[in-house]
Design a protein around this motif. Structure first.
Motif, PDB file in Angstrom:
ATOM      1  N   GLY A   1      -9.493   4.025   9.638  1.00 49.06           N
ATOM      2  CA  GLY A   1      -8.433   3.927   8.641  1.00 49.06           C
ATOM      3  C   GLY A   1      -7.834   5.246   8.203  1.00 49.06           C
ATOM      4  N   TRP A   2      -7.955   6.273   9.044  1.00 48.68           N
ATOM      5  CA  TRP A   2      -7.428   7.594   8.711  1.00 48.68           C
ATOM      6  C   TRP A   2      -6.368   8.032   9.716  1.00 48.68           C
ATOM      7  CZ3 TRP A   2      -9.084   9.816   4.239  1.00 48.68           C
ATOM      8  CH2 TRP A   2     -10.301   9.381   3.713  1.00 48.68           C
ATOM      9  N   LEU A   3      -5.364   8.755   9.246  1.00 50.57           N
ATOM     10  CA  LEU A   3      -4.512   9.552  10.114  1.00 50.57           C
ATOM     11  C   LEU A   3      -5.075  10.959  10.048  1.00 50.57           C
ATOM     12  CD1 LEU A   3      -0.973   8.269   9.022  1.00 50.57           C
ATOM     13  CD2 LEU A   3      -2.522   7.337  10.756  1.00 50.57           C
TER      14      LEU A   3
ATOM     15  N   GLY B   1       1.390   7.670  -2.348  1.00 43.68           N
ATOM     16  CA  GLY B   1       0.320   8.653  -2.499  1.00 43.68           C
ATOM     17  C   GLY B   1      -0.025   9.341  -1.205  1.00 43.68           C
ATOM     18  N   ALA B   2      -1.207   9.055  -0.682  1.00 46.95           N
ATOM     19  CA  ALA B   2      -1.628   9.584   0.619  1.00 46.95           C
ATOM     20  C   ALA B   2      -1.767   8.472   1.647  1.00 46.95           C
ATOM     21  CB  ALA B   2      -2.950  10.333   0.481  1.00 46.95           C
TER      22      ALA B   2
ATOM     23  N   GLY C   1       1.183  -3.942   8.346  1.00 43.17           N
ATOM     24  CA  GLY C   1       0.601  -3.921   7.005  1.00 43.17           C
ATOM     25  C   GLY C   1      -0.757  -3.276   6.911  1.00 43.17           C
ATOM     26  N   ASN C   2      -1.198  -2.607   7.971  1.00 43.04           N
ATOM     27  CA  ASN C   2      -2.495  -1.929   7.944  1.00 43.04           C
ATOM     28  C   ASN C   2      -2.354  -0.570   7.236  1.00 43.04           C
ATOM     29  OD1 ASN C   2      -3.902  -3.907   9.608  1.00 43.04           O
ATOM     30  ND2 ASN C   2      -2.660  -3.113  11.302  1.00 43.04           N
ATOM     31  N   PRO C   3      -3.209  -0.288   6.242  1.00 44.04           N
ATOM     32  CA  PRO C   3      -3.113   0.999   5.528  1.00 44.04           C
ATOM     33  C   PRO C   3      -3.905   2.092   6.235  1.00 44.04           C
ATOM     34  CG  PRO C   3      -4.741  -0.392   4.474  1.00 44.04           C
ATOM     35  CD  PRO C   3      -4.189  -1.199   5.627  1.00 44.04           C
ATOM     36  N   PHE C   4      -3.354   3.291   6.218  1.00 45.30           N
ATOM     37  CA  PHE C   4      -4.036   4.469   6.746  1.00 45.30           C
ATOM     38  C   PHE C   4      -3.891   5.600   5.738  1.00 45.30           C
ATOM     39  CE2 PHE C   4      -2.668   2.020  10.419  1.00 45.30           C
ATOM     40  CZ  PHE C   4      -3.810   1.975  11.200  1.00 45.30           C
ATOM     41  N   THR C   5      -5.015   6.269   5.453  1.00 46.55           N
ATOM     42  CA  THR C   5      -4.964   7.436   4.574  1.00 46.55           C
ATOM     43  C   THR C   5      -4.590   8.653   5.402  1.00 46.55           C
ATOM     44  OG1 THR C   5      -6.701   6.491   3.186  1.00 46.55           O
ATOM     45  CG2 THR C   5      -6.212   8.820   2.897  1.00 46.55           C
TER      46      THR C   5
ATOM     47  N   ARG D   1     -14.355  10.938   0.902  1.00 47.64           N
ATOM     48  CA  ARG D   1     -14.379   9.824   1.856  1.00 47.64           C
ATOM     49  C   ARG D   1     -14.052  10.308   3.264  1.00 47.64           C
ATOM     50  NH1 ARG D   1     -11.016   6.154   2.161  1.00 47.64           N
ATOM     51  NH2 ARG D   1      -9.310   6.920   0.834  1.00 47.64           N
ATOM     52  N   TYR D   2     -13.101  11.186   3.346  1.00 47.82           N
ATOM     53  CA  TYR D   2     -12.704  11.746   4.644  1.00 47.82           C
ATOM     54  C   TYR D   2     -13.885  12.427   5.325  1.00 47.82           C
ATOM     55  CZ  TYR D   2     -10.691  15.504   7.591  1.00 47.82           C
ATOM     56  OH  TYR D   2     -10.415  16.390   8.594  1.00 47.82           O
TER      57      TYR D   2
END
Length: 416
Positions: free
Chosen positions: A357-359, A24-25, A32-36, A377-378
């Protein structure tokens, strides 16, 4: 291997440069850290979102059935027919895997067709010798198009004077560039940071026709972001050739060169050939991507998303008290904070959003995965970061003092 992905261009010393998986995004780093991803989305390649199930299924079938053989893949014919049907000016197609090589192929064919060697160009068109030769003539001719101070080491000095750069929307500079009777090719992006002035593209088309110059539109970035096909369709000015990439494979390597028969048949008088241009994954992915684009009307949705994001950037800037300059196509929109510390602010935003947690940076390639919930959220997190920016502006704090590392290097600087 890609300048746009180097850590020093984004967040020096702290950017998580490598990934383990995507969906997805979301991008997961090696731990293993997720980033949107509200930023590059594969540097503009994933307009449907990462790991799209339908596109991946088409690719997996190719893997099961075979990707490369002594015979050719029929998907290349089906893809050629599909793209030509979408672009009335085009009669023939060729395929490559990267934008830079596709542009080099286009230049080779156009030179062969026109019988003249010099190229007038505007914008960024890759790393090959024909393009970087602009820096051989007067040292800094590419400063506004690519990177200031870029050294053309390894480019033969004999190519000096073979290309003529011109700034976007500057008709006088364009006319000067094509006044050289040895110019046989015009290579340009339809639009990047700003749209064409009234009559600009029409003037270029008219001059190309009158002088017998092959006009090429580089749509590697702009294609399929505002229209179902080339951006030139929006303005009604047809090229002799067009190059497409990035969006048409949704992360799989495929680029296309389309052109008029009279131009494209010149390829038979020269040598243009590569084994891996005949692999099957790229065109199979492109066919699946086009199916999803057409069904979802992706160009309309990502344009709407980009316009909404730009409006909310403007609103948020007014709320916190900072001033922005906007640029880019709606689906590839960006902002610059109007301040001498603009690059430090960009770095600070990347740093602070990464911690949440964002790119994120000062631009975004919009995709179908950027739904309303993600965008909301952004902006919730961005508001906190921009409040820090506003505080720096109001109390005179140097934003570089808030960074955990150096200020990011400047990226591509373009005149269009």
């Amino acid at each position: 291997m890609l300048l746009s992905k180097r850590a020093e261009m984004l967040l020096p010393e702290h950017w998580p440069a490598y990934f383990s998986r995507t969906s997805g995004a979301t991008v997961w780093d090696m731990d293993g850290n997720p980033f949107t991803d509200m930023f590059l989305m594969g540097v503009g390649t994933n307009t449907l979102g990462y790991s799209h199930r339908e596109v991946d299924a088409a690719v997996l079938k190719v893997v099961q059935d075979g990707n490369l053989s002594t015979f050719n893949a029929p998907e290349e014919v089906w893809l050629a027919e599909r793209l030509i049907a979408m672009h009335p000016f085009a009669d023939m197609a060729r395929f490559c895997r990267t934008g830079g090589e596709a542009n080099a192929v286009a230049v080779r064919i156009a030179r062969a067709a026109s019988g003249r060697d010099k190229v007038a160009f505007c914008g960024y068109h890759g790393w090959h010798d024909w393009y970087l030769a602009a820096n051989l003539a007067q040292g800094e001719m590419l400063a506004g198009h690519l990177l200031p101070g870029l050294e053309p080491n390894g480019v033969p000095k004999e190519l000096a004077g073979s290309v003529r750069p011109f700034p976007y929307n500057d008709i006088a500079a364009f006319d000067e560039a094509v006044s050289d009777p040895e110019v046989g090719v015009i290579f340009m992006e339809v639009s990047r940071n700003a749209g064409p002035n009234p009559g600009y593209l029409e003037h270029i088309r008219d001059m190309a026709t009158r002088k017998g110059i092959v006009l090429i539109f580089d749509e590697c970035t702009s294609g399929f972001r505002e229209t179902f096909g080339g951006l030139y369709l929006k303005y009604g000015v047809e090229p002799d050739m067009a190059v497409f990439g990035k969006t048409i494979g949704n992360g799989y390597a495929i680029t296309a060169i389309l052109g008029r028969r009279a131009v494209m048949e010149a390829a038979q008088t020269t040598f243009i050939s590569s084994t891996f241009w005949t692999e099957r994954i790229g065109p199979a992915a492109a066919l699946a991507t086009l199916d999803v684009m057409q069904r979802e009307r992706s160009w309309e949705r990502i344009t709407a998303t980009g316009n909404a994001i730009r409006d909310r950037w403007t609103q948020l800037a007014a709320e916190v008290g900072i001033t922005l300059d906007h640029w880019g196509l709606p689906a590839l929109c960006g902002f610059t904070i109007r301040s001498p510390h603009a690059q430090a602010y960009k770095t600070l935003i990347t740093q602070e959003m990464l911690g949440k947690g964002w790119l994120a940076g000062n631009s975004i390639y919009c995709s179908l995965a950027h739904d309303e919930t993600t965008v909301n959220r952004y902006f919730t997190d961005l508001a906190e970061v921009w409040a820090k920016v506003a505080k720096c502006e109001s109390d005179g704090t140097d934003p570089a003092t808030l960074l955990d590392g150096p200020v990011a290097h400047s990226g591509f600087r373009r005149l269009n």
